[in-house]
Write an enzyme that holds these catalytic residues in place. Structure first.
Site, PDB file in Angstrom:
ATOM      1  N   HIS A   1       0.808  -1.135  -0.121  1.00  0.00           N
ATOM      2  CA  HIS A   1       0.049   0.099  -0.098  1.00  0.00           C
ATOM      3  C   HIS A   1       0.809   1.291   0.050  1.00  0.00           C
ATOM      4  O   HIS A   1       0.612   2.222   0.673  1.00  0.00           O
ATOM      5  CB  HIS A   1      -0.935   0.099   1.345  1.00  0.00           C
TER       6      HIS A   1
ATOM      7  N   GLY B   1      16.697   6.215 -53.607  1.00  0.00           N
ATOM      8  CA  GLY B   1      17.798   6.516 -54.649  1.00  0.00           C
ATOM      9  C   GLY B   1      18.797   5.355 -54.413  1.00  0.00           C
ATOM     10  O   GLY B   1      20.141   5.907 -54.843  1.00  0.00           O
TER      11      GLY B   1
END
Lengths: 503, 503
Positions: A173, A343
């Site tokens: 917790h 390219g």
């Protein structure tokens, strides 16, 4: 929105609601104000076993309801113990003549509320016994060793995210841990947890006692992190010392808490037997007996030549005309590719051509044996050419070689290869790829290389009119950028067939 | 340290290493440079089924190796397809005379590398067929509908954390989603995903066709979030329309990606049968047929009086002396409590006393029937007094009532009650609690109330010398703060016995 939750006050009901509809469970009616999930198949002819506690720790406890584990679980709100009335209602529902065992966790709120509920149930004549985990299941509890480590704390639904720095022993917790720590990696994190645990195990269980081990995901560890932690755990403890490993999983969580906990037990026969039992609880991940890694040998792919077959000077000259044409066209193809891609089509084909030239110069291609030659070219281009084109040409040559070996003619074998290229590459005729030149050329190949070269050229020229690419990189390029430009792959194929026809 | 990883380049080997040691698997030897996990119990007498792909998506694919699912999985690096050589080595290892089926995911890298490996394997004479998920298992794939939604993207090991905002359709390698979205809660998030999926399902499967549903944790959802999403899913689709739900789990993850995906299929009989098969793969979570919530009735705890038994004016006067003493001491007890706690002991006892006075004024206590009176006081104080003291006193009275009903004498019954208080509260004599006055008083009770009051007073005074509290809130208080101060609980008990003795 930081988490997949709705209003904070609906989280618990939705979490339990999902489980209630996916497993053989029966729940307390919603209007009752209590949250109880019980086995739907419970017949009260055995001792009922109940537990529960605050929510936010799922799959604890409702995920462990089922044959062989809990009869029912009672849930509170997030991080809050269930009410006395809720626990009492659970006992009333499950407890038959044989009685009930209430498993209470050693947390003040749970001890008091579960305790009072048990006393009230007894007052009503129910036969209820309680066991407080950690001080009454004495033998078992005295042997349990548990420690967690977290990279960050958890966030309650509806609260802002506040991450605490790494701690050893952070509570589920967000209670303060034993100390702040700064592990540099997973190995150190596991060492921080295991070192004190193994030292305590040595003291309590005796030297090198075999162990039962549990690795719990506190909530926020990914599948990959949990696996890395498991690997560290197995290596550090040693598989031969682990009699049983509860399959690493979220077992007792704290919402999204990014951390893990490790629990050890000595490998006593009755514990091993109990933990190995087959149960029907939705969230129980089962156990394994880890073992050393078993391996099998993999034949190394040798770069050494497997020996060359028959060679043909005429065929080698034809191949060299193709490679020369492609190497000469490097700049032209790169420019075409720049219209639709990055390219490098020219340099990719040139690299493949150069690699083939190198093999020819070394006399390392079986140029007189078509099947073998295709196979050699397939192997070479997969490595030497790079990119998708290299793999696709490799598939073309390899599959063509397989078909030639099976006795097919050159054109049929090439059609087989083309079919494979289409299968894996996903392109069809008209998709503006090298196939737009290759397919027409191979279709007319029975009429000779000149016809094939003419068809390849026509197919390549046609790609300049295709402005909607459906495969390959051109698929991501706007239409106007493609208009008027031949696809560089198709151009390369046309050049290759032209070179072959000129032989 | 943001994640439980070591060096980024070790993540994949550790993730697979953990699995290899925890399941009946055999792996390619580490020196081979390829990552293959295969069934250790494979005998090559059936068709082998292989799959694989980039890592970072665990438990896919290695977690699905096992009887009834995959024969072997081939893994690449994080988000990178395995090499052709790795896939080929996997085929060589598993493929016997009956052949192998290679399941390829529709991702370019996988298609090409797995494809070339398949062609090479065929070239070697292995009988290999491939199925590209999404375009060749045509019937099945054409019916699969899948969509994901993420609150944030994933972080690659070794890379900085960069969280993208919520997206619909984010790819499992962080590829851009279809659109950015801003759901306000889990309900909206599920609606964003389900609305288009259900519309498509209507079109493809026909109206209101029953469904097979899968909810996949993409990596970063906590157990609780996944359950809330499941609840939304079940509610929105309707359990009666879901023929099968794959148990929500991480199935195809993207490291820590905080999101989920939903997949739909029509509930065709052969799909339902195949998915329901029992398999031995470590990560297959199994399937459920979700059902409407089944509920059971809980008897409402009524505040209405159950009817009062015999009353005794003398006893009621004695009780009123006790309540008057406690109400008068409110301030004194609060002050004592301020030394060791939050200063509300006096008001807590006074609240209990006031509630008892109220019941007496209404003639609502069975003051002439000890067992029934204890039970009534137990029920009253659990609600009216608040705090741990209220529950502990309730346990005391309830257990005492049970013992009286069983025929025990007052002192013995009270000792039973005290034993229960100690059991649940965890305090022992000398722990600086109300027990330090109560236990001595009850022990001499057979000698009369005057003796009991003297013993209670002595016990209470003794607590002023106990500077090391072991139970209750004082346990957290420094020793010097406790020296010289009587425990307020013990003082209250002493006051109560003094009042009784004065009757």
């Amino acid at each position: 929105m930081d988490f997949f939750f709705n209003e904070p006050n609906r989280v618990v009901d939705q979490v339990l609601g999902a489980l209630a509809r996916s497993a053989p469970l029966i729940v307390a009616e919603p209007g009752s104000g209590v949250r109880i999930l019980a086995r739907a198949d419970w017949r009260s002819e055995q001792v009922a076993v109940l537990s529960g506690g605050g929510a936010g720790h799922e799959p604890s406890h409702a995920g462990f309801v089922g044959r062989g584990m809990l009869t029912a679980a009672v849930s509170g709100e997030v991080f809050a113990s269930p009410s006395v009335a809720a626990v009492l209602a659970g006992l009333r529902h499950c407890c038959g003549k044989p009685g009930a065992l209430l498993v209470v966790k050693n947390y003040t709120g749970d001890r008091l509320n579960f305790g009072l509920a048990a006393e009230q149930a007894r007052r009503e004549g129910l036969h209820v016994r309680t066991v407080i985990v950690a001080d009454r299941a004495e033998h078992f509890a005295s042997q349990l060793l548990s420690l967690g480590m977290t990279l960050s704390s958890c966030t309650l639904p509806g609260h802002p995210i506040e991450r605490r720095s790494p701690e050893l022993g952070l509570g589920i917790h967000n209670e303060p841990g034993a100390e702040q720590v700064a592990p540099k990696d997973a190995a150190e994190a596991v060492a921080l947890v295991l070192t004190p645990l193994l030292a305590a195990a040595e003291q309590r269980y005796g030297e090198q006692r075999r162990l039962i081990v549990m690795l719990n995901n506190l909530g926020g560890c990914s599948t990959q992190e949990l696996a890395v932690l498991t690997d560290e755990l197995l290596t550090r403890i040693g598989v031969e010392r682990i009699a049983l490993l509860v399959r690493p999983a979220p077992l007792m969580t704290s919402l999204d808490m990014h951390g893990f906990s490790i629990t050890l037990l000595p490998a006593e026969d009755d514990y091993v037997e109990a933990l190995s039992s087959v149960v029907a609880a939705a969230a129980w991940p089962g156990v394994y007996r880890p073992h050393a890694t078993q391996t099998f040998a993999v034949a190394a792919e040798s770069d050494a030549e497997p020996g060359v077959g028959q060679r043909s000077p005429a065929n080698e000259q034809a191949i060299q005309r193709v490679t020369a044409a492609l190497r000469a066209a490097e700049q032209q193809l790169d420019q075409l590719d720049a219209r639709s891609g990055d390219g490098d089509a020219g340099s990719t084909f040139a690299a493949g051509a150069k690699a083939v030239d190198g093999k020819l110069a070394n006399g390392a291609l079986s140029s007189a044996e078509p099947a073998r030659l295709n196979d050699e070219l397939g192997r070479l281009l997969a490595h030497a050419m790079g990119g998708s084109s290299g793999v696709l040409l490799s598939i073309l040559f390899t599959a063509t070689g397989t078909a030639l070996t099976a006795g097919k003619s050159w054109p049929d074998a090439l059609l087989d290869g083309i079919e494979r290229v289409q299968h894996y590459g996903g392109a069809k005729l008209g998709d503006r790829t090298m196939l737009d030149a290759l397919i027409p050329a191979v279709q007319v190949l029975p009429q000779g290389l000149a016809a094939a070269a003419t068809a390849a050229r026509a197919g390549a020229e046609h790609t300049a009119t295709i402005t909607r690419a459906r495969a390959g990189r051109s698929a991501y390029v706007p239409e106007h950028a493609l208009a008027g430009a031949v696809d560089p792959g198709a151009e390369a194929v046309a050049l290759a067939f032209a070179a072959l026809a000129a032989s």
